[in-house]
Scaffold this active site. Sequence first.
Site, PDB file in Angstrom:
ATOM      1  N   GLY A 118       0.822  -1.202   0.000  1.00 22.57           N
ATOM      2  CA  GLY A 118       0.000   0.000   0.000  1.00 22.57           C
ATOM      3  C   GLY A 118       0.854   1.249   0.000  1.00 22.57           C
TER       4      GLY A 118
ATOM      5  N   GLY B 145       0.461   5.939  -0.339  1.00 22.35           N
ATOM      6  CA  GLY B 145      -0.394   7.123  -0.444  1.00 22.35           C
ATOM      7  C   GLY B 145       0.318   8.309   0.153  1.00 22.35           C
ATOM      8  N   GLY B 146      -0.448   9.351   0.499  1.00 19.16           N
ATOM      9  CA  GLY B 146       0.147  10.544   1.068  1.00 19.16           C
ATOM     10  C   GLY B 146       0.818  10.291   2.397  1.00 19.16           C
ATOM     11  N   PHE B 147       0.408   9.222   3.088  1.00 21.59           N
ATOM     12  CA  PHE B 147       0.978   8.881   4.388  1.00 21.59           C
ATOM     13  C   PHE B 147       2.342   8.232   4.264  1.00 21.59           C
ATOM     14  CE2 PHE B 147      -1.738   5.461   2.850  1.00 21.59           C
ATOM     15  CZ  PHE B 147      -0.847   4.412   2.811  1.00 21.59           C
ATOM     16  N   GLY B 148       2.661   7.683   3.075  1.00 21.42           N
ATOM     17  CA  GLY B 148       3.901   6.953   2.888  1.00 21.42           C
ATOM     18  C   GLY B 148       3.639   5.596   2.267  1.00 21.42           C
ATOM     19  N   LYS B 149       4.485   4.627   2.544  1.00 21.61           N
ATOM     20  CA  LYS B 149       4.382   3.289   1.982  1.00 21.61           C
ATOM     21  C   LYS B 149       4.191   2.263   3.102  1.00 21.61           C
ATOM     22  CE  LYS B 149       7.358   4.328  -1.986  1.00 21.61           C
ATOM     23  NZ  LYS B 149       8.608   3.948  -2.723  1.00 21.61           N
ATOM     24  N   VAL B 150       3.491   1.167   2.771  1.00 19.01           N
ATOM     25  CA  VAL B 150       3.296   0.065   3.713  1.00 19.01           C
ATOM     26  C   VAL B 150       3.818  -1.218   3.073  1.00 19.01           C
ATOM     27  CG1 VAL B 150       1.646  -1.273   5.054  1.00 19.01           C
ATOM     28  CG2 VAL B 150       1.272   1.174   4.736  1.00 19.01           C
TER      29      VAL B 150
ATOM     30  N   LYS C  24       4.843   0.403   8.135  1.00 16.12           N
ATOM     31  CA  LYS C  24       4.469   1.689   7.547  1.00 16.12           C
ATOM     32  C   LYS C  24       5.664   2.628   7.604  1.00 16.12           C
ATOM     33  CE  LYS C  24       1.282   5.555   8.350  1.00 16.12           C
ATOM     34  NZ  LYS C  24       0.145   6.013   9.190  1.00 16.12           N
TER      35      LYS C  24
ATOM     36  N   ASP D  77     -10.025  10.335  11.027  1.00 22.14           N
ATOM     37  CA  ASP D  77      -9.980   9.853   9.645  1.00 22.14           C
ATOM     38  C   ASP D  77     -10.699   8.510   9.526  1.00 22.14           C
ATOM     39  OD1 ASP D  77      -9.398  10.110   6.966  1.00 22.14           O
ATOM     40  OD2 ASP D  77      -7.354   9.317   7.120  1.00 22.14           O
TER      41      ASP D  77
END
Length: 665
Positions: free
Chosen positions: A351, A353-358, A373, A469
């Site tokens: 995964g 997104g704006g939060f980073g990578k998982v 994460k 969220d």
Amino acid sequence: MLLQALLLFLAMNLSSSYDIAFNYSSFHGANMSLNGVSEITGSGVLQLTNNSQPLIGHAFYSNLLQFKNSSNGSAFSFSTAFVFAITVPLVFPGSGLAFVISPTTHFEEADSAQYLGLFGLTGNGDPQNQVFAVEFDTLRNIDVGDIDSNHVGIDLNSVRSNVSAHAAYYLTENNKTTIHNLSLTSEDPIQVWIEYDGTEKLLNVTLSPIGIAGRTGQPLISYGVDLSPTLQEFMYVGFSASTGIVASYHSILEWSFAINGRARDLDTSKLPWYPRSKSSSKGLSMVSMIGISLSSIIVAIAAISVILFIVRRGTYEEIVEDWELEYGPHRFSYKEISMATNGFRDEELIGFGGFGKVYKGVMPDSGLQVAVKQVAQESEHRVREFLAEVSSIGKLRHRNLVPLLGWCKQRADLIIVYEYMPHGSLDKYLFNDDKPPLGWKQRHKILKGVASALLYLHEQWEQVVIHRDVKAGNVLLDAEMNARLGDFGLARLYEHGSDSQTTRVVGTFGYLAPEMSRTGKATTESDVFSYGAVLLEVACGRRPIDGQRPPEEIILVDWVWECIKGGKLLDVVDPRLEGCFDIGEITMVLRLGLWCSHPVPTLRPSMKQVYQYLDGDVPFPEISVTKMVVQEKKNDQYSFLETSYRHDPSSSSSADTAILLSGGR
């Protein structure tokens, strides 16, 4: 007749004078029945669980023992003393262990984790269990009413303790008695005495560290209880332990037991070896016993080590800063994380997104599957969000939250390690055709699970936690398709009775409460609004805002509102359900979704109300289809407040039809 009377007389006298005692300073050759993963180690330790998860281990004295007087059914007195140690090789302990008296040595329906290998979700609390236990629990589970993550409890037919106390011991010196906390996961040996007086109906539980005469001191728990209704006449005695998402070694080092007598005092001066994660100097003595010189080898190894250290320092060097000290016990090394993810290879990416990578990973020591994460370095508020996530979910324990296992900071890299959720996020099952559609029962269970998690965050934990969220993409599904709310990067905490101080608008478009655009202030009510969007999208199988739909259907809440006014509420139900759903339940969920989405924050229901409605504990208020009237009885009177339901971003007073709602509190 005379012979029968004589036999009865003998039986009564034999049972009233029944006594037995045994003592094990080593478990080699002990008369024990083992099942699950329990074993006798080479050093003679009774090891109930090992460094794996999730596991159950049982160990019982092999013979049935008589615990009740056959003539009058009263429970005999009994006494036991034992020494145990719990080793925690990972960041969190894996549940605890229990001393057990049980009618069986096999627990086919038992679960691990909070049930300690004794009961399951459905059997916990059943009076037919007839199980007595004293638990030494190292993980707080709100589901069973645990007081903290380091407690002792008395359990009758359930792991919801009748009485419990924080682990501690009393010490009397100079005629003054003081209480001292005792860490069950210190990895040091702990002495326990459990003594039941069948005449006085009194149960005493005493703990102390090794070397302190705690048996003669004040008990930690002194509980007046008649065990006769709980115990059967013949039962087994022993121990049970379990691990959950992470593991612990649960070791019994010595044990003595007696019925109608005092258990023998233990000799703790020569305890056997057991696993410890802490470094020990004992191994160094082995080198000194070797009669040859190893100096040249040591010098060579040292030189190679220095070279490797210089080469690899840039990769694995970790500098501990002041703010990290508070969270130090939960820290993984960068090397461990890198090994777990194969160097953060793209093949392990699950995964982004704006939060980073998982990344998906497997911890090298335990084999535990994890989700790693890696917080995006471009994020403006990355350190603040990283700290928020570690400090909030890192301390939370609930069956419907994604467990945070640890974290890591290495130079600019900020990393959070979670338990891996094999079925991914809920939105994939709602909106992707390549996933099998969820049935209504599954969806209803998921909705109830998320509601339970939010209720815990808002009302049941020691502080108020606002998630900020809540959305289908942050609802993850475990191996049994249970809902787990995750991603706490935006979460904020504050004390009960105070107000949230957040002022920055964050969240996901379509889930943001309308008041957020005006005040920027996140509250429990704004979490409820977001959850309302989840209720509607789970029932309708579409996102809260979908620009590909006809104009009247773009905003989901408006479309549901129009359909309910027109008497066509079931037109919005996800067609992939193919009509296989409970009409009453899905109607309630849709109307509850509208209520949670109310534009006035104070008129939304609390998460406690939401959960009660979904669980069926409280009937959903009667609602008029034409007026959407929700009634709540307060002080024997019904109160009504008229307000607009629909909310136009350009006007806070527009309305087509009024909703009459009582105060949501």
